[in-house]
Design a protein around this motif. Structure first.
Motif, PDB file in Angstrom:
ATOM      1  N   LYS A  45     -11.993 -18.101 -36.399  1.00 63.22           N
ATOM      2  CA  LYS A  45     -12.411 -17.020 -35.111  1.00 63.22           C
ATOM      3  C   LYS A  45     -12.828 -18.154 -33.994  1.00 63.22           C
ATOM      4  O   LYS A  45     -12.956 -17.626 -32.888  1.00 63.22           O
TER       5      LYS A  45
ATOM      6  N   GLU B   6      -7.343 -14.136 -30.518  1.00 60.20           N
ATOM      7  CA  GLU B   6      -7.500 -14.277 -31.990  1.00 60.20           C
ATOM      8  C   GLU B   6      -8.505 -15.448 -32.317  1.00 60.20           C
ATOM      9  O   GLU B   6      -9.403 -15.419 -33.523  1.00 60.20           O
TER      10      GLU B   6
ATOM     11  N   LEU C  93     -14.415 -11.440 -29.499  1.00 63.41           N
ATOM     12  CA  LEU C  93     -12.795 -11.557 -29.733  1.00 63.41           C
ATOM     13  C   LEU C  93     -12.106 -10.384 -29.165  1.00 63.41           C
ATOM     14  O   LEU C  93     -10.955 -10.539 -28.480  1.00 63.41           O
TER      15      LEU C  93
END
Length: 223
Positions: free
Chosen positions: A41, A10, A4
């Motif tokens: 996630k 995000e 990420l």
């Protein structure tokens, strides 16, 4: 978390396990990804070069969105090992990598081509001069059909994949903008049932020479 951060997003749209780890139950992998999805996630779960049985086991824990495995005019194992049938049954998208045979089906690589030491083709049995010479009949095939369709050999190879199933989406590698444009153009090439029968008939008479991977890499597939 590291992915990420590197990607500066995000959520990861599609999170692949690129090779199945024989030492970790696939249910544990799927369960971990499920938790990541619940945390926001990750959006979707994918596997690469997994067997049909592994796909089913993973899918039972966390629905699998995509399977990424090699598939092309010169590597059709997903048709034979029940992977494509499993994807169709479970409504999983299939993403063929190396759809152009690592460049061979473009007609730009032949028995006289040499590869850098860091190029996997330099140690791949299918890319020895002898194998490439024997397999050139495939290039002749896509070239001939391309001449009929006003398309390049690469576009015919990609169009063949696109004609198999609507949920098959090949991912050709493109290092140059003109190659990207060429590959995108394959979407406009239409192969009708007669074209597909012609290709199938020709392929039935061709035995591709050379393993697709060195033995150590092949052992990491189909788990």
């Amino acid at each position: 978390e590291a992915s990420l951060k590197r990607l500066r997003v995000e959520a990861i749209d599609l999170f692949y396990q690129h090779r199945v780890d024989p030492d970790v139950p696939i249910e544990d992998v799927a369960g971990t990804v499920k938790e990541l999805i619940q945390e926001g996630k990750v959006k979707h779960f994918g596997l690469s070069e997994a067997s049909a049985e592994t796909i089913r086991r993973a899918h039972a824990v966390q629905p699998v969105t995509a399977i990424q495995s090699e598939y092309s005019l010169w590597w059709r194992l997903p048709e034979e090992n029940n992977v494509l049938a499993t994807c169709e049954e479970l409504r999983i998208g299939f993403v063929p990598y190396s759809p152009l045979g690592k460049g061979f089906l473009t007609g730009k690589v032949d028995e006289n081509t040499t590869f850098a030491d860091n190029d996997i083709r330099a140690r791949t049995p299918r890319f020895t001069p002898e194998a490439m010479k024997a397999n050139w009949v495939l290039v002749d095939l896509v070239t001939k059909i391309g001449e009929q369709k006003g398309a390049t050999p690469a576009q015919i190879a990609l169009a063949w994949l696109l004609a198999q199933k609507p949920w098959i989406v090949p991912i050709p590698g493109s290092r140059k903008l003109e190659r990207l444009d060429e590959n995108i153009g394959a979407a406009a090439v239409r192969l009708d049932s007669g074209d597909l029968r012609q290709i199938e008939s020709a392929l039935a008479k061709i035995t591709v020479q050379g393993a697709r991977y060195p033995e150590n890499l092949e052992r990491m597939t189909g788990r």
